[in-house]
Write a protein that holds these residues in place. Structure first.
Motif, PDB file in Angstrom:
ATOM      1  N   LEU A  22      28.909 -41.684  31.775  1.00  0.00           N
ATOM      2  CA  LEU A  22      28.636 -40.925  32.991  1.00  0.00           C
ATOM      3  C   LEU A  22      29.471 -41.477  34.138  1.00  0.00           C
ATOM      4  O   LEU A  22      29.058 -42.397  34.817  1.00  0.00           O
ATOM      5  CB  LEU A  22      27.143 -41.017  33.333  1.00  0.00           C
ATOM      6  N   ALA A  25      29.354 -38.615  38.030  1.00  0.00           N
ATOM      7  CA  ALA A  25      28.475 -37.493  37.723  1.00  0.00           C
ATOM      8  C   ALA A  25      28.084 -36.747  38.994  1.00  0.00           C
ATOM      9  O   ALA A  25      28.018 -37.318  40.074  1.00  0.00           O
ATOM     10  CB  ALA A  25      27.245 -37.980  36.977  1.00  0.00           C
ATOM     11  N   ASN A  27      25.537 -34.085  41.265  1.00  0.00           N
ATOM     12  CA  ASN A  27      24.156 -33.661  41.475  1.00  0.00           C
ATOM     13  C   ASN A  27      24.135 -32.358  42.268  1.00  0.00           C
ATOM     14  O   ASN A  27      25.055 -32.080  43.037  1.00  0.00           O
ATOM     15  CB  ASN A  27      23.372 -34.718  42.244  1.00  0.00           C
ATOM     16  N   GLU A  36      21.077 -33.631  37.948  1.00  0.00           N
ATOM     17  CA  GLU A  36      21.628 -34.973  38.123  1.00  0.00           C
ATOM     18  C   GLU A  36      22.583 -35.310  36.988  1.00  0.00           C
ATOM     19  O   GLU A  36      22.396 -34.863  35.852  1.00  0.00           O
ATOM     20  CB  GLU A  36      20.496 -36.007  38.147  1.00  0.00           C
ATOM     21  N   ASN A  37      23.589 -36.134  37.313  1.00  0.00           N
ATOM     22  CA  ASN A  37      24.508 -36.693  36.313  1.00  0.00           C
ATOM     23  C   ASN A  37      25.189 -35.636  35.444  1.00  0.00           C
ATOM     24  O   ASN A  37      25.374 -35.849  34.249  1.00  0.00           O
ATOM     25  CB  ASN A  37      23.784 -37.716  35.430  1.00  0.00           C
ATOM     26  N   TYR A  39      28.141 -33.631  33.748  1.00  0.00           N
ATOM     27  CA  TYR A  39      29.526 -33.920  33.368  1.00  0.00           C
ATOM     28  C   TYR A  39      29.907 -33.181  32.094  1.00  0.00           C
ATOM     29  O   TYR A  39      29.055 -32.699  31.360  1.00  0.00           O
ATOM     30  CB  TYR A  39      29.746 -35.430  33.185  1.00  0.00           C
ATOM     31  N   MET A  54      23.716 -32.966  31.442  1.00  0.00           N
ATOM     32  CA  MET A  54      23.076 -33.236  32.735  1.00  0.00           C
ATOM     33  C   MET A  54      21.604 -33.537  32.513  1.00  0.00           C
ATOM     34  O   MET A  54      21.066 -33.286  31.436  1.00  0.00           O
ATOM     35  CB  MET A  54      23.197 -32.013  33.651  1.00  0.00           C
ATOM     36  N   GLU A 105      16.658 -33.423  29.511  1.00  0.00           N
ATOM     37  CA  GLU A 105      17.990 -33.995  29.518  1.00  0.00           C
ATOM     38  C   GLU A 105      18.884 -33.239  28.545  1.00  0.00           C
ATOM     39  O   GLU A 105      18.534 -33.062  27.382  1.00  0.00           O
ATOM     40  CB  GLU A 105      17.930 -35.476  29.146  1.00  0.00           C
ATOM     41  N   LYS A 107      22.075 -33.676  26.645  1.00  0.00           N
ATOM     42  CA  LYS A 107      22.852 -34.857  26.286  1.00  0.00           C
ATOM     43  C   LYS A 107      23.492 -34.679  24.914  1.00  0.00           C
ATOM     44  O   LYS A 107      23.071 -33.822  24.132  1.00  0.00           O
ATOM     45  CB  LYS A 107      21.959 -36.093  26.295  1.00  0.00           C
TER      46      LYS A 107
END
Length: 162
Positions: A22, A25, A27, A36-37, A39, A54, A105, A107
């Motif tokens: 990250l 990143a 927000n 948040e975060n 990418y 994210m 999340e 991910k």
């Protein structure tokens, strides 16, 4: 065979999910929903797909991420990767639930955005505009930083150019 090429690209992308971090990143916020975060990762020439990641926090009532779009891709789909027996499978989902007072999340190896038919390679250091649409909170644009694919000396890295 076009489907074979797409399958290869999806496999390269799925393998690539294991690399990177990250960095820078992004927000954003809409209603009670905080992104948040956010990418994505750099792609190699000819790669047609990439993942988007994210954390979505929700301070309000239960909501759902129902769609995403970006000018860098022909289509952005909501995807899930999950084990089916001993096989990791990726599939499109119609929405992603965001629990009231909770978080979800997106991910590598789980829920994520899938940029399809990328128009030009995503280059590390640039940002990708992505519009997210939630059923209740509405729309928000996130500028996703493009992170490097990872250390080319570790595993597959940037060495995979099919």
């Amino acid at each position: 065979m076009k489907s074979n090429t797409l399958l290869k690209a999806l496999l390269i992308t799925a393998i690539g999910f294991g690399f990177g971090g990250l960095v820078n990143a992004q927000n954003a916020k809409v209603g009670g929903v905080q992104i948040e975060n956010a990418y994505t990762r750099a792609t190699v020439p000819g790669q047609q797909v990439a993942g988007g990641f994210m954390k979505i926090e929700n301070k309000g009532a239960a909501d759902q991420l129902v769609s995403a779009s970006s000018p860098v891709a022909g289509e952005v789909q909501l995807h899930e990767m999950a084990m089916d027996g001993n096989v990791m499978k990726m599939r499109q989902v119609k929405d992603i639930a965001v629990p009231a007072g909770g978080a979800v999340e997106l991910k590598p190896g789980g829920l994520h955005l899938m940029f399809m038919n990328i128009k030009a390679p995503l280059t590390a250091g640039e940002t990708v505009p992505v519009k997210l649409k939630f059923a209740k909170a509405g729309e928000v644009e996130v500028k996703m930083p493009v992170n490097a694919m990872g250390n080319p000396g570790a595993g597959h890295g940037g060495a995979m150019k099919h």
